[in-house]
Design a protein around this motif. Structure first.
Motif, PDB file in Angstrom:
ATOM      1  N   TYR A   5       0.863  -1.179   0.000  1.00 15.23           N
ATOM      2  CA  TYR A   5       0.000   0.000   0.000  1.00 15.23           C
ATOM      3  C   TYR A   5       0.897   1.226   0.000  1.00 15.23           C
ATOM      4  O   TYR A   5       1.799   1.339   0.831  1.00 15.23           O
ATOM      5  CB  TYR A   5      -0.901   0.014   1.243  1.00 15.23           C
ATOM      6  CG  TYR A   5      -1.779  -1.198   1.343  1.00 15.23           C
ATOM      7  CD1 TYR A   5      -2.874  -1.352   0.504  1.00 15.23           C
ATOM      8  CD2 TYR A   5      -1.505  -2.198   2.267  1.00 15.23           C
ATOM      9  CE1 TYR A   5      -3.675  -2.477   0.587  1.00 15.23           C
ATOM     10  CE2 TYR A   5      -2.309  -3.315   2.349  1.00 15.23           C
ATOM     11  CZ  TYR A   5      -3.387  -3.455   1.507  1.00 15.23           C
ATOM     12  OH  TYR A   5      -4.182  -4.567   1.591  1.00 15.23           O
ATOM     13  N   VAL A   6       0.644   2.134  -0.922  1.00  8.59           N
ATOM     14  CA  VAL A   6       1.485   3.319  -1.074  1.00  8.59           C
ATOM     15  C   VAL A   6       0.800   4.528  -0.449  1.00  8.59           C
ATOM     16  O   VAL A   6      -0.307   4.895  -0.842  1.00  8.59           O
ATOM     17  CB  VAL A   6       1.798   3.594  -2.566  1.00  8.59           C
ATOM     18  CG1 VAL A   6       2.593   4.881  -2.715  1.00  8.59           C
ATOM     19  CG2 VAL A   6       2.549   2.410  -3.165  1.00  8.59           C
ATOM     20  N   ILE A   7       1.471   5.113   0.527  1.00  5.34           N
ATOM     21  CA  ILE A   7       1.021   6.372   1.119  1.00  5.34           C
ATOM     22  C   ILE A   7       1.812   7.471   0.434  1.00  5.34           C
ATOM     23  O   ILE A   7       3.038   7.500   0.512  1.00  5.34           O
ATOM     24  CB  ILE A   7       1.282   6.408   2.639  1.00  5.34           C
ATOM     25  CG1 ILE A   7       0.547   5.273   3.339  1.00  5.34           C
ATOM     26  CG2 ILE A   7       0.871   7.773   3.211  1.00  5.34           C
ATOM     27  CD1 ILE A   7       0.940   5.102   4.806  1.00  5.34           C
ATOM     28  N   GLU A   8       1.105   8.353  -0.269  1.00  5.86           N
ATOM     29  CA  GLU A   8       1.751   9.471  -0.950  1.00  5.86           C
ATOM     30  C   GLU A   8       1.951  10.596   0.059  1.00  5.86           C
ATOM     31  O   GLU A   8       1.050  11.395   0.309  1.00  5.86           O
ATOM     32  CB  GLU A   8       0.921   9.930  -2.143  1.00  5.86           C
ATOM     33  CG  GLU A   8       0.856   8.936  -3.275  1.00  5.86           C
ATOM     34  CD  GLU A   8       2.197   8.702  -3.963  1.00  5.86           C
ATOM     35  OE1 GLU A   8       3.166   9.474  -3.736  1.00  5.86           O
ATOM     36  OE2 GLU A   8       2.292   7.731  -4.721  1.00  5.86           O
ATOM     37  N   GLY A   9       3.124  10.640   0.651  1.00  5.12           N
ATOM     38  CA  GLY A   9       3.424  11.603   1.701  1.00  5.12           C
ATOM     39  C   GLY A   9       3.403  13.046   1.261  1.00  5.12           C
ATOM     40  O   GLY A   9       3.210  13.950   2.078  1.00  5.12           O
ATOM     41  N   SER A  10       3.555  13.293  -0.038  1.00  3.18           N
ATOM     42  CA  SER A  10       3.551  14.671  -0.519  1.00  3.18           C
ATOM     43  C   SER A  10       2.192  15.332  -0.321  1.00  3.18           C
ATOM     44  O   SER A  10       2.093  16.551  -0.259  1.00  3.18           O
ATOM     45  CB  SER A  10       3.956  14.733  -1.989  1.00  3.18           C
ATOM     46  OG  SER A  10       3.043  13.990  -2.774  1.00  3.18           O
ATOM     47  N   GLY A  11       1.136  14.533  -0.191  1.00  2.37           N
ATOM     48  CA  GLY A  11      -0.200  15.076   0.010  1.00  2.37           C
ATOM     49  C   GLY A  11      -0.616  15.183   1.468  1.00  2.37           C
ATOM     50  O   GLY A  11      -1.712  15.647   1.771  1.00  2.37           O
ATOM     51  N   VAL A  12       0.268  14.760   2.373  1.00  2.00           N
ATOM     52  CA  VAL A  12      -0.051  14.811   3.799  1.00  2.00           C
ATOM     53  C   VAL A  12       0.328  16.184   4.334  1.00  2.00           C
ATOM     54  O   VAL A  12       1.493  16.548   4.385  1.00  2.00           O
ATOM     55  CB  VAL A  12       0.675  13.690   4.577  1.00  2.00           C
ATOM     56  CG1 VAL A  12       0.447  13.825   6.071  1.00  2.00           C
ATOM     57  CG2 VAL A  12       0.222  12.324   4.078  1.00  2.00           C
ATOM     58  N   THR A  13      -0.710  16.934   4.727  1.00  2.00           N
ATOM     59  CA  THR A  13      -0.488  18.288   5.263  1.00  2.00           C
ATOM     60  C   THR A  13      -0.883  18.385   6.736  1.00  2.00           C
ATOM     61  O   THR A  13      -0.717  19.430   7.348  1.00  2.00           O
ATOM     62  CB  THR A  13      -1.293  19.317   4.456  1.00  2.00           C
ATOM     63  OG1 THR A  13      -2.679  18.956   4.517  1.00  2.00           O
ATOM     64  CG2 THR A  13      -0.821  19.368   3.004  1.00  2.00           C
TER      65      THR A  13
END
Length: 129
Positions: A5-13
């Protein structure tokens, strides 16, 4: 076969966007996978989208950006919200944790999330990229 499962950290604000990102990583658009630390830990225990055999990995891309977004300031906000609706027997402890976070001390939300994943999925269950 291991599921990744890929968590796209760039979208975590902040916390809310993390819950959205991990929910969608596991269960697709609009998916749920917890909206607080306890629910997240429960979801990792099975039955909420991960394989029953526990053979899965979270690949957290751009985790450094997430770590900044889920740092002490966001941790203090998260704990303050929890304290506001917690049972009075827990409010004091939560407010103390909040004060430590506001002062830049103690574990951050990012630290706690990483710990939960590693506790539930094992050391190999998380790849920080």
């Amino acid at each position: 076969m291991t599921v990744t499962y890929v968590i796209e950290g760039s979208g975590v604000t902040g916390a809310d966007s993390f819950w959205t990102a991990v929910g969608e990583a596991v269960n697709g658009p609009g998916g749920y996978f917890g909206r607080n630390l306890d629910a997240f830990a429960d979801c990792l225990s099975g039955g909420m989208g991960t394989p029953d055999d526990g053979d899965f990995v979270f690949e957290w891309r751009d985790h450094a950006r997430s770590a900044r977004a889920l740092g002490h300031a966001e941790t203090a906000r998260y704990l303050e919200r929890l304290a506001a609706r917690a049972h009075e027997s827990n409010r004091g402890r939560l407010r103390e944790e909040c004060a430590r976070a506001a002062a830049g001390r103690g574990p951050t939300l990012f630290d706690r999330l990483v710990e939960i994943i590693r506790d539930r999925a094992g050391a190999d269950g998380l790849r920080l990229l």
